[in-house]
Each structure stands twice: as structure tokens, then as C-alpha cells.
Design an enzyme around this catalytic site. Structure first.
Site, PDB file in Angstrom:
ATOM      1  N   ASP A 101      23.391 -12.593   3.833  1.00  0.00           N
ATOM      2  CA  ASP A 101      23.657 -13.433   2.652  1.00  0.00           C
ATOM      3  C   ASP A 101      25.155 -13.626   2.423  1.00  0.00           C
ATOM      4  O   ASP A 101      25.601 -14.739   2.132  1.00  0.00           O
ATOM      5  CB  ASP A 101      23.038 -12.788   1.409  1.00  0.00           C
ATOM      6  CG  ASP A 101      23.283 -13.609   0.153  1.00  0.00           C
ATOM      7  OD1 ASP A 101      23.010 -14.829   0.188  1.00  0.00           O
ATOM      8  OD2 ASP A 101      23.728 -13.056  -0.859  1.00  0.00           O
TER       9      ASP A 101
ATOM     10  N   MET B 182       9.098   4.436   5.185  1.00  0.00           N
ATOM     11  CA  MET B 182       9.130   3.051   4.697  1.00  0.00           C
ATOM     12  C   MET B 182      10.361   2.818   3.818  1.00  0.00           C
ATOM     13  O   MET B 182      10.949   1.732   3.841  1.00  0.00           O
ATOM     14  CB  MET B 182       7.855   2.701   3.923  1.00  0.00           C
ATOM     15  CG  MET B 182       6.589   2.634   4.754  1.00  0.00           C
ATOM     16  SD  MET B 182       6.752   1.748   6.324  1.00  0.00           S
ATOM     17  CE  MET B 182       7.298   0.137   5.774  1.00  0.00           C
ATOM     18  N   GLU B 183      10.741   3.841   3.061  1.00  0.00           N
ATOM     19  CA  GLU B 183      11.936   3.721   2.227  1.00  0.00           C
ATOM     20  C   GLU B 183      13.181   3.566   3.112  1.00  0.00           C
ATOM     21  O   GLU B 183      14.077   2.770   2.803  1.00  0.00           O
ATOM     22  CB  GLU B 183      12.084   4.963   1.327  1.00  0.00           C
ATOM     23  CG  GLU B 183      11.206   4.953   0.086  1.00  0.00           C
ATOM     24  CD  GLU B 183       9.726   5.237   0.358  1.00  0.00           C
ATOM     25  OE1 GLU B 183       9.375   5.583   1.506  1.00  0.00           O
ATOM     26  OE2 GLU B 183       8.915   5.094  -0.583  1.00  0.00           O
TER      27      GLU B 183
ATOM     28  N   LEU C 229       0.804  -1.218   0.000  1.00  0.00           N
ATOM     29  CA  LEU C 229       0.000   0.000   0.000  1.00  0.00           C
ATOM     30  C   LEU C 229       0.843   1.276   0.000  1.00  0.00           C
ATOM     31  O   LEU C 229       0.329   2.374   0.195  1.00  0.00           O
ATOM     32  CB  LEU C 229      -0.975  -0.029   1.178  1.00  0.00           C
ATOM     33  CG  LEU C 229      -1.885  -1.275   1.181  1.00  0.00           C
ATOM     34  CD1 LEU C 229      -2.721  -1.330   2.444  1.00  0.00           C
ATOM     35  CD2 LEU C 229      -2.780  -1.314  -0.048  1.00  0.00           C
ATOM     36  N   CYS C 230       2.148   1.143  -0.227  1.00  0.00           N
ATOM     37  CA  CYS C 230       3.053   2.290  -0.295  1.00  0.00           C
ATOM     38  C   CYS C 230       2.880   3.045  -1.607  1.00  0.00           C
ATOM     39  O   CYS C 230       2.778   2.427  -2.661  1.00  0.00           O
ATOM     40  CB  CYS C 230       4.502   1.782  -0.259  1.00  0.00           C
ATOM     41  SG  CYS C 230       5.397   2.222   1.215  1.00  0.00           S
TER      42      CYS C 230
END
Lengths: 158, 158, 158, 158, 158, 158
Positions: free
Chosen positions: C128, C113-114, C75-76
Site C-alpha cells: 500500500d 494463524m496469528e 473458524l479461528c
């Protein structure tokens, strides 16, 4: 001369049917370069840490670029690549950076487009990082140097 | 010579802060070519419909490639491009195809990377479609021919 | 306490309408960490060049991750980010790496959010690259440390 | 302690060659949590339909996030995942939501990065949907709980 | 009748130049439906919780689909959408689900393609989730119901 | 009637586990159409070169759309498609364009979603290119016409 396999009998573009091709180990290598002004070359290849790691960033962009090949090239098959490496070598005679990419897969079609896309994305990233200093850089010499595995056999650039 | 703006004072890569740059109309043009064997050139530029529309597919790939620039180039800003056009012109003297791409935006930073990426993706797509006939093709001559709009002013390749 | 703005009156998810919000300069900072075994920490922070540049790769992944936020978070809103920086700092007391990301935009909604996605992607990339040596690493402490610009005013973590 | 496999002998990052690894069934499970204020927890876990389905949206974002792993993590191999599930469980003692993701593949390398990315994307989505009510939430505890299949054998968090 | 704006004078496809169009508030609404067997309809609209939230998943897919429009539609401009909502309504007379999507932007070109892509992606997702029970479903009735903002004025389906 | 396989026993959405399904040759075909005004139909199907190649662009968009299926449809498995073809046929009785897409894979699950997504993306692209002339076009008739390979056997639309 072979036909253009990406078009059907009526000339319409399609993604070639590779369903019946063998799953084999395949490898491709491609090369290219970015030519720049002498002082640009000196700046990015000098040991001064503060200039930033142009080569490290461009190498990573090339590796990630290989994974985006089927997104970029309309008729390319998606392939689970099993290895990607990208090497950048300063060449004072260019002057500039020489780029070589190797891609492997275990699949039904070759990976020369992945290798070419890795080289191309790596070169564009060099341009992006250095463009504030030198807008006149040129990207060139992009070609396949080796392709092996699969029915069509081994190809090496002359 | 300018600094390498994509690295901070400690040499760490970052996406340059363009928050305070003006929103202006910006345009960039880039060029490049794909060189091929004479018979490959004849095949893709002859009028025979059955050979398929190599140029049409490559043009579209170039346009879509411009939109993928911030995905491909790690430190590129995402930009709402307002125009992309890609032209391919057969050049019998090469022999091969010459590619030119023009990109516009109304934004806070330039679009030369978008124009270069359009040219590069277009050239890779030509290679992909013709590679069954000619593995020895070469992509080169990729450079910015024009950049305008924004603080740094107009740049034209010499 | 505010409502959950991402749902309409009937409880259905939607992308919030920000059409009438002002276009303003916005900034957000987020932080987090990756905790690892002492010998893992020693290995990646030691000066031995041959161990490879874990921090450089993870920083770049974080920057690129910020650009993928609207692809990842349903929803961004898509936003033209104007700056992204990601810093990794070895912390011997953790032991591990502390991550901080700063994102700016000139737009109609905030960029926390970013910033969180940049931290999260950076941390996953550390995992990783080091997982062959240490599967027991933990990612944590991910939170917004600063948000400013826009109607809701300045927020700083206590 | 193992080497850092994502770097070659010279310290350059590369995508590890898994061409010769066996195609086997592989599974990985990862966990994490989002901690929030008590009243936030009450709001999203209460039965009132009008609050919207935070858990349903976050679960779906986690599943889709697993598929984006090779786009996000620079040196990750693309893999055809054969199963993804994400569970969110309210934990009043946190207070907050506990997240667990399980990913399977039939391939040449493991899927712990896919499981971690699913957990991470799910947690970020919870944050996004609830942030209007509570900016102080924290994401943490992200770690691999199980990895099985492939040469390195079974791993379970202690 | 208007010209086909997506082609230049020579018939070559291009992304239309919208650089000189005004930045205005724009909105578009599109509709469509998925028709299914009566027993399929009963199953997904009955209150039994165990059947799963087909409508919730499809709604979210539609919202995310709107954001992918410039990736899917070759000549579409990338746009910062400022609102997306998707509604699904069971229609016993179809029988099936009616879908409506509304998209807004503050930009230089319209968002009807975003609204149509939201409807289409939502409908495909309904098909995916229900196909194990009913392969004969049909997607149809996809059209623009409203478009407003911008030079060409208000359009409403008759 | 079968169960809704995309939800677990508690009704939570998940990506179905196909780990134990056989790797077999699979094919699916889907169809659909775009209906338009008579004069729109005449314009895009007339031989006048200057009108541009609507059909060629839409065909390519459909092929590329098939590759984006797992990005668009939340619970779809990523699959290495081995063939995609998209045909557009002018139908004067509609009037409009009929679209048919065929997709193949060698994998563990079917490709009907890929075929449907190809048709749907192709149809949306037709709409995009022609919308300046005709906003009232309708997309419909999208359904699976053939599915074969895999345990559930051959399906053909009645």
C-alpha cells in the site's frame, strides 16, 4: 442555544437524519496534549535511536483511530474520510507532546468527532508506550480548533 | 527511570512478551472531565426529561470503549475484562461532567489502558451529543488514579 | 494424513472444540517477503529521512493484524496473544523486504494463524505504501517456520 | 519514479488527501495461490462430500476480508465497495488452489488494496482449514493483475 | 425473582463484576427459525447446485457472529469461546429453516448470549441471501434451549 | 420468482455488483419483539428508577448494531447510513417489548438488512440485561415492514 439534536421529541437517543443535507467538502481540526515528567520528555524526544519511535507509532494510531470513530461514538454517522493527518510536536514548556489532527470528508455531516477521536487515540497511545517509565502523565486540552464546510458554517476556537 | 518496554533493543516497536507473567486479579481506575459553558451544563443536568439522557448514553459508550482498547492502542494486549463501570458526576464548579472508570481483569497484564480508554470514549461521546449546542467544550484531566495487582504493585495518583 | 478438523462428520464447517485441550505456552513463527523493482528497493531502504518510515508503519500494521486474526479467519478461535513481534529485513538479492513474525499465547490452541496473518498484513501494508511508485510488486513465500507448544509437538519448516 | 505519497514532506505518515479526486467507477483484480502437498490437494479437491467445503468457506472469507481492508491497512481510505467476487481454481500443476479477486467501487480512490486483501484473507483461510493435514503449505504469487478507473489510468500486469 | 444484575444500586448500567467467579467449562445452546414462502423453501432446499449454498454461507455467518457478541451486546463480557457450531435444518412444515447453535467456553461467565447471537446472525444471513426472492420472510422462535456450567446450574427450556 | 442474486451462475457466493445502480434515497423499517414472563415485564416497565434503563440501553445497542451490518452479514454492501432510530414499546398483551427500527441511506442499495440487524441486536440486548431474572424469554416476529427507494419500488408488509 441549539437543541440537543441526538434526542427526539420524547428524549430517546437516535442517529440524526442527515439524508437531506448536502454532500459538501468538510474539514475539521482538533488539538490536545500529553503532559509528562521532565525526564520522560527528555527520553522520548532525545535523538537516541534505541528509545524507539514513540511519535511515529502514536501518529499512526491516531490516523487509524479516526477511521474507528463511528464504532466508538454511538450516534456518529459512518463517513468515508478522504484525508487524515496527525502531527505531534514536543513542547518543552509543557513538558510533553502537543497533538493536532486534521480530517476531511466529502459527505453529509461534519468530521469534528473524527478529528477529536484521532487526537484522543494518539494521546492514549503515547501514554501506553511510555507508561512503564511514567504513570503520572496527564492527557488534556482536547478541543476542536476548526470546523468548516456544511450549513452551519466556519467555526474557529477563540 | 524504567526503559520504554514497547521497543526492542534496536528501537523497533513490539507487543511486550507477558507470557511468563502471573495470571492475577488486576484493577485500574482512571478519571477525566468535560468542561462546557454554564448554559450547556444547565441544559444537560436539568431534570427536564425531553433533553435526553446524555449521561446514560455516554456511560454506555465508555463501557463499550473499554472493550475496544486492543483495537485502538497498537501495542496493547487483548484481555478478557471481568468488570467495567463508568460514573459521570455533574460538577457545577467546572462546569461540566467528571468521569471515572474502573476496569478489572484476571490476566497477565494491567488494565490502565482500558480504564483510560473508557474515560476518553465517554468524554468524546458527551462532546458528540452536546456539540450542536456548544462547540467550545474541552476534554481534559485524563489520568490514571489507581492501578493494582501484578508485579509492579499498587500505584495511586498523588 | 490427518482429517480436516474444521468440518464435522457431515461436512459442515464448525469451530473445533478445544475445551478439553490443555492451557499451555504456545509459540509460532511465520515468514514471507515482498519483491519489488530495484529502484523501489533503493528508495525505501536508502537513508533519506524524507522517504518516510515504510518499515516502521508496516511493522505496526503486522502487529495489529495479528490481533485481528479471529475476525478475519472464520473458524479461528479468539486467543489472548501474549507477545507479537514483526521484523522486516531488506534483502538486496530479492530485491525486497523479508518479513518474520513471532506470536505467543498461553491458551488452548496454537497461534500459527496469528503469525501468518501478521506477515500477510505487514506485506500488504508495504504494498500500500509503495504502490504509487511500483504496482508490479509481488507478495510471496508466506509459510510457517516454527510452531511449538501443545499436544501436536514442535514443527519446524524443513 | 513517483514519490511515496503516504508520507508528507517531513517523512511523517498520513492518509493521502483524495478530497479533490473525481468520484469514478473503479475496478481492481488481484491474484495469488496456495501451494500444498499432492495428497492434500487430492483431499480437498476430491468429490467426497465429507471432506467439507474448503473452497466455499475460503471464498466467503475473502469477500469479507475485502470489507475489512481499511481496518487492516493503516493508511487505506474507507470505501463503499460495490462488488466483490473471489474465485478459487484447483491447479494440479501447482499443486494447489489459484485465487483471483475482483473488487469495484464508485469512489475517489482505487480498490487494489481491497482486491489484494481479499486474495490474502482467502489464502490464509485455506491454510487454516487444511493445516491439521499439511503444515508445509505456502502462500505466494500475490499481485495486482488489473487496475482501472481514476486518473492514473489502466494498469495490467505484464 | 432475581435482580437486574446489569444495573448498579443507583440504576446505572455497568458490566457485572465476574472477577471472583470460577473459571469453569460452560456450554449454551440456542434455537430459532426463518419462515418463508413454500416456493422459496423449495428453491433453497432443492438439490440444484446452481441455486447456491444458502445454508453453508448462513452457517459460517452464525459461527463468526458468535465471536462478535461482545462487540454487539454492550454489557457482555469478552470471552475466549472454545467451540461454536451452527446447524440449519430444513423444516417443510414451517416451511423454512430451523437453526441451532452450540457455544462452549472455559471462562468466568456463561455463553448463552454467544449462542443467541449465532442463531440471530445466521437467520439474518438467510434473509439477506433470499430477500430478492421473498421479502416477507419472518425470523422467530429465538430462545435459549440449554445452559450449563457455572454457579447457577443447568437450565433447559421446558 | 426472482433468482438468488447472491450467487453467480455456478452457484458461488459473491457480493452483488451494484456499481451501476442509481444513488437514491432509501429507507427501510423492520419490527420484532421480545416476549417475557409477566413479572419480568412488570419489573422492567415499572417506574422504579432503581431497576435501570433497560429500554435506553437496548435502543442504543440497536442503533450501533445497524452500523455493524456489513461486518455481520457476509454479502452485505457497506453503506453510509444517514439515519437510524429504534423504538421500544411495552406491550402488556405480549407481554413484552415491541421493537421497531428505521434506517435511511443515500446509496446504491437498500437498507432492510440494517433495519433487521438493528431490531435483532436490540432484542438480544434486552435478553442480556434481563436474563438473570428470566431465561425463558423469546425473540420473534422479526420482519421487514417497509422498504422504499431504488429500482424495485415500495414494499410494505401485508
Amino acid at each position: 442555544m441549539s437543541e440537543l439534536t441526538h434526542f427526539d421529541a420524547s428524549g430517546a437517543a437516535h442517529m440524526v437524519d442527515v439524508s437531506d443535507k448536502a454532500v459538501t467538502s468538510r474539514v475539521a481540526t482538533a488539538a490536545g496534549w500529553v503532559k509528562m515528567a521532565q525526564e520522560t520528555f527528555d527520553m522520548i524526544t532525545s535523538g537516541e535511536a534505541k528509545k524507539g519511535d514513540v511519535i511515529g507509532v502514536a501518529r499512526l494510531a491516531g490516523i487509524m483511530g479516526a477511521k474507528k470513530t463511528p464504532d466508538l461514538i454511538p450516534l456518529c454517522h459512518p463517513l468515508p474520510v478522504t484525508k487524515v493527518s496527525v502531527d505531534l510536536t514536543p513542547d518543552p514548556d509543557l513538558p510533553g507532546l502537543r497533538i493536532e489532527a486534521t480530517v476531511k470528508t466529502t459527505g453529509q455531516t461534519g468530521v469534528e468527532m473524527e478529528a477529536l477521536t484521532a487526537v484522543s487515540t494518539c494521546a492514549l497511545t503515547v501514554y501506553d508506550m511510555v507508561k512503564a517509565a511514567d504513570k503520572g502523565m496527564e492527557i488534556g486540552g482536547i478541543h476542536v480548533t476548526l470546523k468548516d464546510g456544511g450549513k452551519s458554517g466556519r467555526y474557529e476556537a477563540g
